[in-house]
Design a protein around this motif. Sequence first.
Motif, PDB file in Angstrom:
ATOM      1  N   VAL A 140       0.878  -1.162   0.000  1.00 21.98           N
ATOM      2  CA  VAL A 140       0.000   0.000   0.000  1.00 21.98           C
ATOM      3  C   VAL A 140       0.915   1.211   0.000  1.00 21.98           C
ATOM      4  N   THR A 143      -0.565   7.464  -3.381  1.00 20.81           N
ATOM      5  CA  THR A 143      -0.788   7.668  -4.819  1.00 20.81           C
ATOM      6  C   THR A 143       0.210   8.645  -5.418  1.00 20.81           C
ATOM      7  N   TYR A 159      -0.735  -4.649  -5.267  1.00 19.90           N
ATOM      8  CA  TYR A 159      -0.464  -3.242  -4.996  1.00 19.90           C
ATOM      9  C   TYR A 159      -1.768  -2.475  -4.862  1.00 19.90           C
ATOM     10  N   VAL A 160      -1.838  -1.613  -3.833  1.00 18.68           N
ATOM     11  CA  VAL A 160      -2.977  -0.739  -3.610  1.00 18.68           C
ATOM     12  C   VAL A 160      -2.458   0.691  -3.552  1.00 18.68           C
ATOM     13  N   SER A 161      -2.999   1.552  -4.402  1.00 19.68           N
ATOM     14  CA  SER A 161      -2.667   2.976  -4.382  1.00 19.68           C
ATOM     15  C   SER A 161      -3.607   3.651  -3.397  1.00 19.68           C
ATOM     16  N   PHE A 162      -3.039   4.364  -2.424  1.00 20.72           N
ATOM     17  CA  PHE A 162      -3.843   4.967  -1.353  1.00 20.72           C
ATOM     18  C   PHE A 162      -3.828   6.483  -1.483  1.00 20.72           C
TER      19      PHE A 162
END
Length: 194
Positions: A140, A143, A159-162
Amino acid sequence: MGPPEAAGAAATGRGGKPHAVVVAYPLQGHLIPVTHLALRLAARGFAVTFVSTEAVHDQTARALGADPDGYDVFAAARASASGQQGLDVACELVSDGLPVGFDRSLHHDDFMGALLHALPAHVERLLRRVVVDPAATFLVADTFFVWPATLARRLGIAYVSFWTEPALIFNLYYHMDLLTQNGHFRCDGHYFRN
């Protein structure tokens, strides 16, 4: 976010839990939401590795009157966690490519260059050390970073865009072309062309 079992019953990370590696953009307005996310993930049963820069750690510890060498940003949260297991959250520090004492606020361009060119290599080195089970680990990252998706793909992790800012700000960035086109945002057109 669902319970840890929903994140992957077959694959488990650190301590048999799904593992979130959370990378904070090293600016105060970004650090606070990412820190809250890390604590929420840990409270929901995830093993969390929070990644910050040495410079942010040093600045935070000194602002609190603590010795940076012995300061643990999550110690109080772990101590006050209710339940038998407590919070599984650890902080890992990486260099942003600049000396800790370097004044980032006075040298913005050098700082931004380091975040783009030096920090990704340090984060990748850390990921290669802390990712034990790629199937149970996800990254995480803020962005505002442009490189985490590449690192996650390279290491075979999700993958996580925060997004750390209000939704209105996201909407403004997303529709900058419309703001310019309709005369609400005046510029010479150099940066915002269709």
